[in-house]
Write a protein that holds these residues in place. Structure first.
Motif, PDB file in Angstrom:
ATOM      1  N   ARG A   1      -2.430  -0.504  12.031  1.00 58.67           N
ATOM      2  CA  ARG A   1      -1.474   0.516  11.199  1.00 58.67           C
ATOM      3  C   ARG A   1      -0.433  -0.031  10.346  1.00 58.67           C
ATOM      4  NH1 ARG A   1      -1.494   0.000  16.994  1.00 58.67           N
ATOM      5  NH2 ARG A   1      -2.461   2.034  18.290  1.00 58.67           N
TER       6      ARG A   1
ATOM      7  N   ASP B   1       0.204   1.290   6.498  1.00 59.28           N
ATOM      8  CA  ASP B   1       2.031   1.854   6.536  1.00 59.28           C
ATOM      9  C   ASP B   1       1.654   0.707   5.033  1.00 59.28           C
ATOM     10  OD1 ASP B   1       2.189   3.157   8.596  1.00 59.28           O
ATOM     11  OD2 ASP B   1       3.123   1.396   9.082  1.00 59.28           O
TER      12      ASP B   1
ATOM     13  N   ASP C   1      -4.632   8.280  18.011  1.00 59.93           N
ATOM     14  CA  ASP C   1      -3.120   7.726  17.707  1.00 59.93           C
ATOM     15  C   ASP C   1      -3.220   8.879  16.712  1.00 59.93           C
ATOM     16  OD1 ASP C   1      -0.727   6.581  16.677  1.00 59.93           O
ATOM     17  OD2 ASP C   1      -1.933   4.894  16.496  1.00 59.93           O
TER      18      ASP C   1
ATOM     19  N   ASP D   1      -0.006   9.691  15.486  1.00 60.88           N
ATOM     20  CA  ASP D   1       0.210   9.471  14.420  1.00 60.88           C
ATOM     21  C   ASP D   1      -0.007   8.425  13.180  1.00 60.88           C
ATOM     22  OD1 ASP D   1       2.981  10.122  15.608  1.00 60.88           O
ATOM     23  OD2 ASP D   1       2.832   8.206  16.799  1.00 60.88           O
ATOM     24  N   TYR D   2      -1.159   8.206  13.932  1.00 59.96           N
ATOM     25  CA  TYR D   2      -1.956   7.608  12.792  1.00 59.96           C
ATOM     26  C   TYR D   2      -3.524   8.243  12.861  1.00 59.96           C
ATOM     27  CZ  TYR D   2       1.462   3.645  12.122  1.00 59.96           C
ATOM     28  OH  TYR D   2       2.301   3.119  11.854  1.00 59.96           O
TER      29      TYR D   2
ATOM     30  N   ARG E   1      -3.477   9.842   8.985  1.00 59.10           N
ATOM     31  CA  ARG E   1      -3.791   8.831   7.683  1.00 59.10           C
ATOM     32  C   ARG E   1      -4.619   8.280   7.785  1.00 59.10           C
ATOM     33  NH1 ARG E   1       2.512   6.729   9.712  1.00 59.10           N
ATOM     34  NH2 ARG E   1       2.253   5.389   7.914  1.00 59.10           N
TER      35      ARG E   1
END
Length: 473
Positions: free
Chosen positions: A282, A286, A317, A319-320, A323
């Motif tokens: 993660r 970022d 995940d 949120d990820y 991404r």
């Protein structure tokens, strides 16, 4: 015959019949002939991503994996082959207990993924292996010495700033001869064979090289690439990072190497420390999202392999997940991106004019088998004038480095290293090239044991020398 570290010698004989079920002896269950191996957990696996039964059932027990599996080649033991370990996984999903015997067979696997390349049925042993390792790491309470060793490894190697603190005293000990004196006494080995291996693998350190955060392209800009500087790579092989940046710049890339980047999580994921690896992933996502780059270039095979699999690591995940998929799609090995872009910088010989140099290229397992990058580095080497490429016999077989394997399993790792050194020397090569720091350290030590060290460099180092017109041999 070869002795497995925890067994009496096992003769290398014919493989067990295809489709043969795991029997009680394999699982350590009580029989008339032997006692049960101690149970660690019942059932073997918890509910968080146990080995996929669908993937397990893809294995038809054909045996094509046996000739490329390092541990099967060492011991000739069915349960130390990919199909044998898959049988153990199947038994675990069916409710069999996780025993010390099973754990030993799983721990013995290098995770080299040669079986994935060899398998005609497309068995995803890499995914099964990752799922099983995570189960073992969560559910096994290891002896205190093993806990201590693993705590040392994972509180040191994934943290460049901690490695930097170690680097100074280590370099001083090398320069003054203290390290060599300690090695000759054998004192460290009597305390811990694993620590002795860590000591022996340390490369010869020069001045520390700090990479600038941005290296501009030479000539017209063709791409903006982020560059993973790594952990061991950053602190022990900074010259390789510097060479990588120069090569990319010479080929028209702006190179962005954020200082705040950390570990990619490869070591953690490989050993089964899932949550730890996810945290590293993660933070790296970022960092490179903020950098605004077209590609993320990696010069370490194991790191690149894991980064391309973030899509699986972070699939749960919310949120990820997306991404991670986008990030993984942009990851490129150095040789991969250079071939995709096409060379523009001229190449020069790396030996005296008119001298032909025999070069052997060692395939790092996580480049050859996990990333399927085989032709690109060879193509780059063939572009260098005066090099004659020689193939290493049994190139599919791992050198024994395998992340932390050579530290946690020093006996089989040393034997595999010695076998790899012998096959390399059989080529008559005057120069050896690879794309992974772990392989470089492991094979360098094996060649030293054989008494026949030869120049050994990273692919980036050779290409950088060729572009700059510097001699290596």
């Amino acid at each position: 015959m070869t002795a497995r570290p925890d067994q009496s010698p096992v003769p290398v004989g014919a493989p067990k019949p295809a489709g043969r079920p795991v029997d009680a002896v394999d699982l350590g269950i009580p029989t008339v002939r032997g006692e049960r191996s101690a149970t660690v957990r019942t059932p073997a696996f918890d509910e968080h991503h146990p080995p996929s039964r669908e993937l397990i059932d893809d294995c038809v027990h054909c045996g094509f994996c046996l000739t490329t599996c390092p541990t099967y080649q060492l011991w000739g033991e069915e349960m130390d082959s990919p199909r044998g370990r898959i049988d153990l996984m199947r038994a675990g999903t069916e409710g069999a207990p996780l025993t010390e015997s099973m754990v030993g067979h799983f721990d013995a696997c290098l995770g080299c993924m040669a079986c994935v390349t060899a398998c005609p049925s497309g068995v995803q042993y890499d995914r099964l292996f990752e799922q099983t390792r995570a189960q073992v790491e969560r559910n096994v309470d290891r002896p205190a010495t093993q806990k201590g060793l693993r705590a040392l490894i994972f509180n040191l190697f994934p943290y460049p700033e901690r490695l930097r603190v170690l680097r100074g005293p280590l370099r001083l000990a090398q320069r003054t001869g203290v390290l060599g004196l300690v090695e000759r006494t054998g004192l460290v080995g009597r305390v811990s064979p694993e620590l002795e291996v860590m000591q022996s693998l340390a490369p010869r350190l020069g001045p520390r090289v700090e990479l600038p955060e941005r290296t501009p392209a030479s000539g017209p800009r063709r791409a903006v690439v982020g560059m993973l500087t790594g952990c061991v790579q950053r602190e022990f092989f900074g010259d390789v990072n510097a060479a990588t940046a120069r090569v990319l710049a010479a080929e028209g890339c702006d190179v962005v190497a954020p200082r705040r980047q950390g570990c990619c999580g490869a070591l953690s994921v490989h050993i089964g420390r899932e949550e730890e690896g996810q945290g590293f992933a993660r933070r790296l996502i970022d960092t490179f999202e903020e950098a605004g780059v077209d590609w993320v270039v990696v010069n370490s095979a194991g790191c690149g392999s894991t980064m391309k699999e973030y899509v699986h690591l972070l699939a749960d995940d919310p949120d990820y997940a997306e991404r991670a998929r986008h990030f993984s799609e942009r990851v490129r090995d150095l040789s991969e991106i250079l071939v995709e872009l096409g060379p523009v910088a001229p190449r020069h010989p790396v030996a005296a004019e008119g001298t032909e140099v025999a070069v052997a290229y060692h395939d790092a397992c996580h480049l050859r088998h996990a990333q399927k990058i085989v032709s690109q580095p060879r193509q780059l080497l063939r572009d260098v004038p005066g090099l004659s490429l020689r193939e290493i016999p049994d190139a599919d077989i791992c050198c024994g480095s395998a992340g932390t394997y050579n530290i946690l399993n020093p006996v089989p790792a040393t034997e595999l290293g010695d076998r790899k050194a012998a096959t390399i020397l059989s080529t008559g090569a005057q120069l050896l090239v690879t794309a992974n720091p772990g392989c470089l350290m492991q094979i360098t030590r094996a060649l030293e044991r054989a008494g026949r060290p030869i120049p050994f460099v990273h692919t980036a180092t050779l290409l950088d020398a060729s572009i700059r017109g510097e001699l290596l041999v």
